[in-house]
Design a protein around this motif. Structure first.
Motif, PDB file in Angstrom:
ATOM      1  N   THR A 170      -0.924  33.031   8.430  1.00 15.40           N
ATOM      2  CA  THR A 170      -1.491  31.627   8.766  1.00 15.40           C
ATOM      3  C   THR A 170      -1.157  31.624  10.157  1.00 15.40           C
ATOM      4  OG1 THR A 170      -0.835  31.091   6.519  1.00 15.40           O
ATOM      5  CG2 THR A 170      -1.064  29.229   8.264  1.00 15.40           C
ATOM      6  N   GLU A 171       0.146  31.640  10.875  1.00 15.25           N
ATOM      7  CA  GLU A 171       0.267  31.786  12.153  1.00 15.25           C
ATOM      8  C   GLU A 171      -0.816  32.140  12.863  1.00 15.25           C
ATOM      9  OE1 GLU A 171       5.281  31.080  12.629  1.00 15.25           O
ATOM     10  OE2 GLU A 171       4.325  33.164  12.296  1.00 15.25           O
ATOM     11  N   ALA A 172      -1.131  33.629  12.725  1.00 17.61           N
ATOM     12  CA  ALA A 172      -2.190  34.420  13.621  1.00 17.61           C
ATOM     13  C   ALA A 172      -3.394  33.466  13.380  1.00 17.61           C
ATOM     14  CB  ALA A 172      -2.465  35.615  12.828  1.00 17.61           C
ATOM     15  N   ALA A 173      -4.020  33.099  12.264  1.00 15.54           N
ATOM     16  CA  ALA A 173      -5.372  32.313  12.157  1.00 15.54           C
ATOM     17  C   ALA A 173      -4.948  30.850  12.964  1.00 15.54           C
ATOM     18  CB  ALA A 173      -5.265  31.969  10.464  1.00 15.54           C
ATOM     19  N   ILE A 174      -4.043  30.483  13.037  1.00 13.41           N
ATOM     20  CA  ILE A 174      -3.909  29.173  13.832  1.00 13.41           C
ATOM     21  C   ILE A 174      -3.860  29.417  15.251  1.00 13.41           C
ATOM     22  CG2 ILE A 174      -2.220  27.285  14.334  1.00 13.41           C
ATOM     23  CD1 ILE A 174      -1.213  27.353  11.556  1.00 13.41           C
ATOM     24  N   ARG A 175      -3.338  30.174  15.660  1.00  6.86           N
ATOM     25  CA  ARG A 175      -3.239  30.815  17.047  1.00  6.86           C
ATOM     26  C   ARG A 175      -4.846  31.118  17.622  1.00  6.86           C
ATOM     27  NH1 ARG A 175       2.210  32.465  16.019  1.00  6.86           N
ATOM     28  NH2 ARG A 175       3.659  31.197  17.224  1.00  6.86           N
ATOM     29  N   GLU A 176      -5.495  31.850  16.619  1.00  7.23           N
ATOM     30  CA  GLU A 176      -6.983  32.078  16.807  1.00  7.23           C
ATOM     31  C   GLU A 176      -7.935  31.089  17.381  1.00  7.23           C
ATOM     32  OE1 GLU A 176      -9.689  35.175  17.412  1.00  7.23           O
ATOM     33  OE2 GLU A 176      -7.502  35.251  16.912  1.00  7.23           O
TER      34      GLU A 176
END
Length: 243
Positions: A170-176
């Motif tokens: 989820t953190e990776a998707a948000i930063r994307e």
């Protein structure tokens, strides 16, 4: 129900807002309700008199379900308390056999200013992606999102290993998409699920976690379109009333 001993304890990276919850109807029922938050997005670091508004929102439905008066021994937003009668009216219209009017007593005090920013809750589901990608494009012209909030502890489908994987994904998707992730933990659902399924509770539950943060504005992604509204814990008649 009495909510007291409200504490806000901060370390360098994380803060914990917590309170003791005691039932007057069930003599052996007592627990500590907590919200664990990234320190950089918490505006109220006052350990002496933290805002008790999150606990009013977090415990209200439980008390309505059990027809038990609620007393918050701490300061709560006057605007929020003023919305309680309408919240109660809506919930009783949705579920007349489950919800009952109760007395709510708090110490009123206007909360201090937030640190700014606009956030939305996010799970990687369709509803939260829609809000994340279109915020600011619809009336009333919301400010662009600065943060997306993930609350993994309200999802009971994960064991600890898969919870860590879900947080990382989820953190990776948000930063994307160029937005800052905020991971919040709470034990609210752990204690409320016995009396109300999360389907009734999730709007208030997420809102209570949001009130523990310091954003000027927080969005609750809609689980349904206007064409398919039905009684539900997250609903356009309810969500704005948690402000």
């Amino acid at each position: 129900m009495i909510v007291d001993q409200i504490r806000h304890v901060c370390a360098e990276e994380r803060c914990e807002l917590s309170a003791r919850v005691r039932s007057e109807a069930w003599s052996k029922e007592e627990f500590r309700l907590w919200y664990r938050l990234p320190a950089e997005v918490v505006s109220d670091h006052d350990g002496d008199a933290p805002d008790g508004s999150p606990f009013l929102v977090g415990m209200l439905l439980w008390c309505l379900r059990r027809e038990e008066p609620l007393r918050i021994e701490g300061r709560v937003s006057p605007r929020l308390l003023g919305n309680v009668p309408l919240v109660t009216e809506v919930l009783r219209a949705f579920w007349p056999d489950l919800m009952h009017a109760i007395e709510v007593n708090v110490d009123l005090e206007e909360p201090g200013p937030g640190h700014g920013g606009t956030a939305s809750f996010f799970t990687r589901g369709v509803d939260s992606w829609y809000s994340a990608l279109t915020a600011g494009e619809r009336p009333p012209g919301d400010d662009p999102l600065t943060h997306l909030i993930y609350v993994p502890s309200v999802d009971f489908m994960y064991d600890e290993v898969h919870r860590r994987r879900a947080i990382a994904a989820t953190e990776a998707a948000i930063r994307e998409i160029g937005i800052e992730p905020v991971v919040v933990e709470t034990n609210l659902r752990e204690h409320t699920e016995r009396f109300l399924h999360w389907g009734y509770y999730h709007g208030a539950g997420l809102a209570s976690a949001g009130l523990a943060l310091g954003f000027d504005r927080i969005l609750l992604p809609a689980p349904r379109s206007y064409a398919r509204l039905e009684p539900e814990g997250c609903h356009p008649l309810l969500d704005p009333l948690w402000s």
